[in-house]
Design a protein around this motif. Structure first.
Motif, PDB file in Angstrom:
ATOM      1  N   SER A   8       0.885  -1.154   0.000  1.00  0.00           N
ATOM      2  CA  SER A   8       0.000   0.000   0.000  1.00  0.00           C
ATOM      3  C   SER A   8       0.927   1.208   0.000  1.00  0.00           C
ATOM      4  O   SER A   8       1.860   1.276   0.802  1.00  0.00           O
ATOM      5  CB  SER A   8      -0.872  -0.020   1.255  1.00  0.00           C
ATOM      6  N   THR A   9       0.703   2.134  -0.924  1.00  0.00           N
ATOM      7  CA  THR A   9       1.650   3.227  -1.110  1.00  0.00           C
ATOM      8  C   THR A   9       0.973   4.589  -1.084  1.00  0.00           C
ATOM      9  O   THR A   9      -0.107   4.772  -1.643  1.00  0.00           O
ATOM     10  CB  THR A   9       2.393   3.063  -2.458  1.00  0.00           C
ATOM     11  N   TYR A  10       1.629   5.525  -0.409  1.00  0.00           N
ATOM     12  CA  TYR A  10       1.219   6.924  -0.398  1.00  0.00           C
ATOM     13  C   TYR A  10       2.325   7.761  -1.014  1.00  0.00           C
ATOM     14  O   TYR A  10       3.511   7.502  -0.792  1.00  0.00           O
ATOM     15  CB  TYR A  10       0.984   7.415   1.032  1.00  0.00           C
ATOM     16  N   HIS A  41       7.681   8.564  -1.374  1.00  0.00           N
ATOM     17  CA  HIS A  41       6.789   7.401  -1.411  1.00  0.00           C
ATOM     18  C   HIS A  41       6.935   6.662  -0.090  1.00  0.00           C
ATOM     19  O   HIS A  41       8.044   6.342   0.333  1.00  0.00           O
ATOM     20  CB  HIS A  41       7.139   6.473  -2.571  1.00  0.00           C
ATOM     21  N   SER A  43       5.476   3.286   1.839  1.00  0.00           N
ATOM     22  CA  SER A  43       4.778   2.036   1.543  1.00  0.00           C
ATOM     23  C   SER A  43       4.885   1.047   2.682  1.00  0.00           C
ATOM     24  O   SER A  43       5.845   1.069   3.459  1.00  0.00           O
ATOM     25  CB  SER A  43       5.368   1.373   0.290  1.00  0.00           C
ATOM     26  N   LYS A  47      -1.418  -2.879   5.635  1.00  0.00           N
ATOM     27  CA  LYS A  47      -2.116  -1.610   5.421  1.00  0.00           C
ATOM     28  C   LYS A  47      -2.632  -1.000   6.715  1.00  0.00           C
ATOM     29  O   LYS A  47      -2.540   0.206   6.923  1.00  0.00           O
ATOM     30  CB  LYS A  47      -3.264  -1.805   4.430  1.00  0.00           C
ATOM     31  N   GLU A  51      -1.503   2.618   8.012  1.00  0.00           N
ATOM     32  CA  GLU A  51      -2.496   3.677   8.246  1.00  0.00           C
ATOM     33  C   GLU A  51      -2.397   4.226   9.670  1.00  0.00           C
ATOM     34  O   GLU A  51      -2.476   5.437   9.878  1.00  0.00           O
ATOM     35  CB  GLU A  51      -3.908   3.146   7.992  1.00  0.00           C
ATOM     36  N   ARG A  58      -0.628  12.672   8.653  1.00  0.00           N
ATOM     37  CA  ARG A  58      -1.580  13.098   7.625  1.00  0.00           C
ATOM     38  C   ARG A  58      -2.340  14.337   8.069  1.00  0.00           C
ATOM     39  O   ARG A  58      -2.836  15.088   7.231  1.00  0.00           O
ATOM     40  CB  ARG A  58      -2.542  11.961   7.294  1.00  0.00           C
ATOM     41  N   TRP A  65      -0.928  14.114   1.372  1.00  0.00           N
ATOM     42  CA  TRP A  65      -0.833  12.661   1.223  1.00  0.00           C
ATOM     43  C   TRP A  65      -1.837  12.194   0.180  1.00  0.00           C
ATOM     44  O   TRP A  65      -3.010  12.554   0.239  1.00  0.00           O
ATOM     45  CB  TRP A  65      -1.155  11.972   2.545  1.00  0.00           C
ATOM     46  N   GLN A  66      -1.376  11.353  -0.749  1.00  0.00           N
ATOM     47  CA  GLN A  66      -2.273  10.792  -1.751  1.00  0.00           C
ATOM     48  C   GLN A  66      -2.023   9.297  -1.864  1.00  0.00           C
ATOM     49  O   GLN A  66      -0.903   8.858  -2.145  1.00  0.00           O
ATOM     50  CB  GLN A  66      -2.050  11.462  -3.101  1.00  0.00           C
ATOM     51  N   HIS A  67      -3.070   8.513  -1.617  1.00  0.00           N
ATOM     52  CA  HIS A  67      -2.955   7.060  -1.735  1.00  0.00           C
ATOM     53  C   HIS A  67      -2.963   6.700  -3.214  1.00  0.00           C
ATOM     54  O   HIS A  67      -3.709   7.278  -3.995  1.00  0.00           O
ATOM     55  CB  HIS A  67      -4.117   6.367  -1.015  1.00  0.00           C
TER      56      HIS A  67
END
Length: 88
Positions: A8-10, A41, A43, A47, A51, A58, A65-67
């Motif tokens: 899972s990457t932001y 990035h 990751s 998840k 989070e 965030r 932040w953008q998923h």
């Protein structure tokens, strides 16, 4: 390969990303923190843990932040950080 990575990457943009990278590296749920041009990035394979760890960051002002989906580069960097060095 990318889909099987379970990452899972932001993507994070904003001020003082180097400081953010230093703060996040090694925290629970964070498997990779890597600069990509003017962004960062972040990751993780877990998840929920990712989070939970990034939640306070965030809310901080100055970072966006953008998923998104992990890139091939994200998967490669994360795999390399887990790989055992045969020369040690």
């Amino acid at each position: 390969m990318i889909a099987k990575s379970a990452l899972s990457t932001y993507t994070v943009t904003g001020d003082d990303l180097h400081k953010l990278a230093d703060e996040l590296t090694g925290k629970p749920g964070i498997d990779m923190v890597a600069p990509f041009g003017t962004s960062l990035h972040v990751s993780g394979r877990d998840k929920a843990a990712l989070e939970a760890t990034i939640a306070p960051y965030r809310e901080a002002h100055g970072w966006h932040w953008q998923h998104g989906e992990p890139s091939l580069e994200d998967v490669f960097i994360e795999l390399m950080t887990r790989a055992k060095d045969n020369f040690q």
